[in-house]
Design a protein around this motif. Structure first.
Motif, PDB file in Angstrom:
ATOM      1  N   UNK A 291       0.825  -1.202   0.000  1.00  0.00           N
ATOM      2  CA  UNK A 291       0.000   0.000   0.000  1.00  0.00           C
ATOM      3  C   UNK A 291       0.862   1.256   0.000  1.00  0.00           C
ATOM      4  N   UNK A 292       1.893   1.301   0.840  1.00  0.00           N
ATOM      5  CA  UNK A 292       2.729   2.501   0.930  1.00  0.00           C
ATOM      6  C   UNK A 292       3.470   2.753  -0.380  1.00  0.00           C
ATOM      7  N   UNK A 293       3.787   1.695  -1.125  1.00  0.00           N
ATOM      8  CA  UNK A 293       4.516   1.879  -2.380  1.00  0.00           C
ATOM      9  C   UNK A 293       3.647   2.426  -3.503  1.00  0.00           C
ATOM     10  N   UNK A 294       2.393   2.735  -3.199  1.00  0.00           N
ATOM     11  CA  UNK A 294       1.580   3.524  -4.133  1.00  0.00           C
ATOM     12  C   UNK A 294       2.088   4.967  -4.155  1.00  0.00           C
ATOM     13  N   UNK A 295       2.764   5.380  -3.081  1.00  0.00           N
ATOM     14  CA  UNK A 295       3.239   6.760  -2.942  1.00  0.00           C
ATOM     15  C   UNK A 295       4.048   7.274  -4.124  1.00  0.00           C
TER      16      UNK A 295
ATOM     17  N   UNK B 225       1.083  13.412  -9.572  1.00  0.00           N
ATOM     18  CA  UNK B 225       0.894  14.781  -9.092  1.00  0.00           C
ATOM     19  C   UNK B 225       1.958  15.720  -9.643  1.00  0.00           C
ATOM     20  N   UNK B 226       3.213  15.226  -9.722  1.00  0.00           N
ATOM     21  CA  UNK B 226       4.285  16.050 -10.272  1.00  0.00           C
ATOM     22  C   UNK B 226       4.060  16.370 -11.743  1.00  0.00           C
TER      23      UNK B 226
ATOM     24  N   UNK C 187      -0.798   7.280   4.668  1.00  0.00           N
ATOM     25  CA  UNK C 187       0.645   7.501   4.656  1.00  0.00           C
ATOM     26  C   UNK C 187       1.147   7.714   3.235  1.00  0.00           C
ATOM     27  N   UNK C 188       0.698   6.888   2.293  1.00  0.00           N
ATOM     28  CA  UNK C 188       1.137   7.012   0.903  1.00  0.00           C
ATOM     29  C   UNK C 188       0.700   8.348   0.313  1.00  0.00           C
ATOM     30  N   UNK C 189      -0.548   8.741   0.572  1.00  0.00           N
ATOM     31  CA  UNK C 189      -1.082   9.981   0.002  1.00  0.00           C
ATOM     32  C   UNK C 189      -0.386  11.208   0.583  1.00  0.00           C
ATOM     33  N   UNK C 190      -0.160  11.225   1.899  1.00  0.00           N
ATOM     34  CA  UNK C 190       0.485  12.385   2.516  1.00  0.00           C
ATOM     35  C   UNK C 190       1.966  12.458   2.159  1.00  0.00           C
ATOM     36  N   UNK C 191       2.590  11.325   1.969  1.00  0.00           N
ATOM     37  CA  UNK C 191       3.975  11.286   1.490  1.00  0.00           C
ATOM     38  C   UNK C 191       4.068  11.934   0.116  1.00  0.00           C
ATOM     39  N   UNK C 192       3.174  11.545  -0.792  1.00  0.00           N
ATOM     40  CA  UNK C 192       3.192  12.101  -2.143  1.00  0.00           C
ATOM     41  C   UNK C 192       2.884  13.590  -2.136  1.00  0.00           C
ATOM     42  N   UNK C 193       1.844  13.988  -1.400  1.00  0.00           N
ATOM     43  CA  UNK C 193       1.476  15.408  -1.344  1.00  0.00           C
ATOM     44  C   UNK C 193       2.585  16.236  -0.711  1.00  0.00           C
ATOM     45  N   UNK C 194       3.264  15.678   0.295  1.00  0.00           N
ATOM     46  CA  UNK C 194       4.354  16.398   0.938  1.00  0.00           C
ATOM     47  C   UNK C 194       5.523  16.643   0.000  1.00  0.00           C
ATOM     48  N   UNK C 195       5.867  15.636  -0.802  1.00  0.00           N
ATOM     49  CA  UNK C 195       6.971  15.791  -1.760  1.00  0.00           C
ATOM     50  C   UNK C 195       6.628  16.848  -2.806  1.00  0.00           C
ATOM     51  N   UNK C 196       5.424  16.773  -3.357  1.00  0.00           N
ATOM     52  CA  UNK C 196       5.007  17.729  -4.383  1.00  0.00           C
ATOM     53  C   UNK C 196       4.916  19.139  -3.796  1.00  0.00           C
TER      54      UNK C 196
END
Length: 303
Positions: free
Chosen positions: A92-96, A103-104, A151-160
């Motif tokens: 699941x986390x590797x969806x990040x 998103x990028x 966790x995966x979604x907030x990780x991705x949003x945080x990076x972007x």
């Protein structure tokens, strides 16, 4: 590439340390302890390098990455890994990284390079294989899966969110103040941390400090340094090397011998990263010298 490699290795080592610290600290307390240790280390670096507050234009990105990636992500991941088996969490986390690329490409106008998308597909397939090989088939829960998705979604949003901030502030500033924002948001867990500090063994507390100083303070700074010099999608794809390294480190440090299916998944993860990174990290453009045309003409006439 060196900075990205440091990040990947230290983030992989974090999973081994969390295995010990997470058995004695609750998810919120572990996140707060880790962020406080990271904030102290990063604060000292800011003083040594005499870097003050970031420019105002950098604060929106710092606030987004600090709240989502340093704050919500760490608590959700710690909590989710207590509710699901390791294989499900890995899947699941590797969806990040896929979300980062999407998103990028959309919000940051990075596009969708074919080699990047192909490499991420190969790496995600490897993560699926690793996850299936690690799954125990019976300890997953709906809440745990939801937490890992958060966790995966907030990780991705945080990076972007972090990427634009790096246009205005240094990697150290973006990382340090993002970490501090996350620590402030986790302060409601201070009571739990204080009570658990007295009961946890020294090894668990040392692992929590290690998580704060190395996988957080150092690795997030090297991540920001590399992110400032390439796209969010490519950096996200690089983290697919983490599952392969976790398998290797667990083998060496915890004597957990991986099966052939796990090894195959790790090889696929690394192969996908190699494909997605084709072309290397984008170099900063060289600034060409501009010659004033009238001045040049005058010089030629004088000759």
């Amino acid at each position: 590439m060196a900075a990205a490699s440091v990040t990947v290795v230290l983030w992989a080592s974090a999973f081994v340390s969390i295995r010990d610290a997470g058995a004695h600290y609750s998810p919120g307390a572990l996140a707060l302890g880790r962020l406080l240790a990271g904030s102290v280390a990063l604060g000292l670096l800011l003083l040594i390098r005499r870097e003050g507050l970031p420019p105002r234009a950098a604060w929106p990105g710092i606030a987004v990455s600090g709240a989502l990636w340093f704050g919500v992500y760490m608590v959700a991941l710690n909590w989710g890994e207590q509710k699901v088996d390791a294989g499900t969490a890995a899947l699941v986390v590797n969806v990040g990284p896929i979300l980062i690329a999407l998103l990028g490409g959309w919000l940051l106008k990075e596009g969708f390079p074919p080699m990047l998308m192909a490499g991420m597909g190969v790496s995600f397939a490897g993560a699926v294989v690793v996850g299936l090989s690690m799954s125990d088939g019976g300890s997953s829960s709906v809440l745990g899966v939801v937490l890992c998705l958060v966790a995966a979604a907030t990780y991705a949003a945080g990076v972007v969110g972090q990427k634009p901030a790096l246009r205005y502030a240094s990697p150290l500033q973006v990382t340090a103040y993002g970490c501090m924002v996350g620590a402030v948001l986790c302060l409601p867990f201070a009571g739990q941390l204080a009570s658990e500090l007295g009961e946890a063994p020294a090894s668990a507390t040392l692992n929590m400090l290690y998580l704060g100083i190395f996988p957080t303070a150092l690795a997030f700074t090297t991540w920001a340094y590399a992110l400032a010099r390439t796209t969010a999608g490519k950096m996200g794809a690089t983290t697919y090397a983490v599952p392969a390294l976790v398998v290797l480190m667990s083998w060496l440090a915890l004597d957990e011998v991986p099966g052939w299916l796990t090894l195959l998944g790790g090889v696929l993860c690394l192969a996908g990263v190699a494909v997605s990174r084709r072309g290397g990290i984008r170099r900063r453009p060289q600034v060409a010298a501009v010659v004033d045309a009238p001045a040049q003409t005058a010089t030629e006439d004088a000759r």
